[in-house]
Design an enzyme around this catalytic site. Structure first.
Site, PDB file in Angstrom:
ATOM      1  N   ASP A 168      47.940  37.228  33.168  1.00 12.04           N
ATOM      2  CA  ASP A 168      48.182  37.766  31.821  1.00 12.04           C
ATOM      3  C   ASP A 168      49.313  38.797  31.733  1.00 12.04           C
ATOM      4  O   ASP A 168      49.167  39.826  31.043  1.00 12.04           O
ATOM      5  CB  ASP A 168      46.895  38.385  31.276  1.00 12.04           C
ATOM      6  CG  ASP A 168      45.748  37.390  31.181  1.00 12.04           C
ATOM      7  OD1 ASP A 168      45.958  36.217  31.541  1.00 12.04           O
ATOM      8  OD2 ASP A 168      44.650  37.785  30.759  1.00 12.04           O
TER       9      ASP A 168
ATOM     10  N   LYS B 164      43.590  30.543  28.644  1.00  9.58           N
ATOM     11  CA  LYS B 164      42.181  30.921  28.486  1.00  9.58           C
ATOM     12  C   LYS B 164      41.966  31.641  27.160  1.00  9.58           C
ATOM     13  O   LYS B 164      42.915  32.121  26.534  1.00  9.58           O
ATOM     14  CB  LYS B 164      41.740  31.821  29.647  1.00  9.58           C
ATOM     15  CG  LYS B 164      42.514  33.123  29.792  1.00  9.58           C
ATOM     16  CD  LYS B 164      42.159  33.816  31.098  1.00  9.58           C
ATOM     17  CE  LYS B 164      42.898  35.136  31.282  1.00  9.58           C
ATOM     18  NZ  LYS B 164      42.461  36.186  30.361  1.00  9.58           N
TER      19      LYS B 164
ATOM     20  N   CYS C   2      40.634  41.454  33.106  1.00  6.03           N
ATOM     21  CA  CYS C   2      40.911  40.071  33.496  1.00  6.03           C
ATOM     22  C   CYS C   2      41.215  39.906  34.981  1.00  6.03           C
ATOM     23  O   CYS C   2      40.843  38.890  35.588  1.00  6.03           O
ATOM     24  CB  CYS C   2      42.052  39.513  32.651  1.00  6.03           C
ATOM     25  SG  CYS C   2      41.646  39.457  30.888  1.00  6.03           S
TER      26      CYS C   2
END
Length: 342
Positions: A39, A170, A215
């Site tokens: 990310d 995701k 995450c």
């Protein structure tokens, strides 16, 4: 034999045997090393959820040169990129929930439901999971909306979504969040991460990116549960809160995950071989799964309480609120732990 038996039930099932074979034999005979970049996207660096504006005050931009230098110093066999990839209205968005537009409705056990429209960003809330049970959720600012500027990988990243070996998106399901690059937060569905790593015979995962205490940590714990030799390179990560960073570091270390800095990696790789690592990997899988199973038992009790009592107050006071607080503080590793979903 005890190291093979991950869940401690006295039997080594096919799932456990496959994971042990992958990790034990793979790490010794043919290690395949994957860098997972989690990310590193515009919204987490300069956009709506820029980390430098979060309580820890860490700048997400600082991870970009670290990751670039790491890829020059180490010849990874595989480079994977994960992306938050949300629809415009999502159950994790503060804007969606407070406006009554959340695809997952507020759960009836949410304390003071009438106050939800006035909740602040980063507040914990109880939503309704797809199976009808309470689903704790942190309210984040709207971020990484699919195909927008905020969802793109940072332009300074030398290997991004345009040239990685594979990309995993995701958080696409509007009704449930997905911190981990492997599964959604209740493990109702998995991403393509595991199948792509298996397809390439990966044995070792090295995890970097944003955010360390959300995450990155969830991805690392799931990698360990799946039998990969897992290392988190903490100086190539940035986090949300100092408390969350410290707590997730403890949880990951307790699960047998290695926490290291980038400059330690070449020597770490040189030492990651032989029978010693095989035993360590087996213990890591056992520890990671044991910790998940332990919290799943608590989750089962919560769900049993929810179904047993008609009184909303009994559920809220005895089960739901304490767990919601643990998730908010980062002391529960996965929302799967709260819902108990398989």
């Amino acid at each position: 034999v005890s190291e093979l038996d991950a869940d401690g039930d006295g039997n080594v099932d096919m799932f456990e045997m496959k994971a042990d074979i992958r990790s034990w034999f793979g790490t010794r005979h043919k290690p395949v090393r994957a860098l997972i970049i989690v990310d590193v996207q515009n919204d987490f660096i300069d956009g709506t959820l820029a980390l430098r504006h979060c309580p820890a005050g860490q700048d997400g931009a600082d991870v970009v040169p670290k990751i670039n230098a790491l890829m020059e110093a180490v010849a990874f066999d595989v480079v994977a990129v994960s992306l938050d990839w949300h629809p415009q209205e999502h159950c994790s968005f503060h804007e969606s929930v407070t406006a009554g537009l959340s695809p997952s409705p507020i759960h009836p056990t949410q304390p003071k439901i009438e106050d939800v429209p006035n909740m602040a960003v980063f507040s914990p809330v109880l939503l309704t999971a797809p199976d009808g049970t309470p689903m704790p959720q942190t309210l984040w600012p709207r971020h990484c909306v699919n195909d927008g500027w905020g969802s793109e990988t940072h332009p300074g990243l030398k290997i991004g979504s345009h040239n990685a070996d594979f990309v995993v998106k995701k958080g696409m399901n509007p009704a449930i969040d997905s911190y981990s690059a492997f599964f959604d937060n209740s493990k109702f569905q998995q991403t393509t991460m595991l199948s792509e790593l298996r397809k390439r015979d990966v044995t070792h995962t090295y995890i970097v990116g944003i955010a360390y205490d959300v995450c990155v940590a969830f991805t690392a714990l799931h990698a360990a549960e799946e039998g990969f030799v897992t290392t988190v390179l903490e100086d190539a990560c940035a986090g949300v809160t100092h408390e969350g960073i410290a707590e997730q570091s403890r949880i990951m270390k307790d699960a047998g995950i290695t926490i290291a800095n980038c400059d330690q990696l070449p020597s770490l790789i040189a030492n990651q071989s032989g029978s010693g690592e095989q035993i360590a990997t087996a213990k890591m899988v056992k520890l990671a799964r044991a910790s998940t199973l332990s919290i799943e038992k608590q989750a089962a009790q919560i769900k049993a309480s929810y179904r047993k009592f008609d009184s909303v107050n009994a559920v809220v006071n005895n089960a739901v609120v304490p767990v919601m607080e643990m998730v908010s503080k980062g002391s529960v590793k996965s929302v799967k732990a709260v819902t108990g979903s398989a």
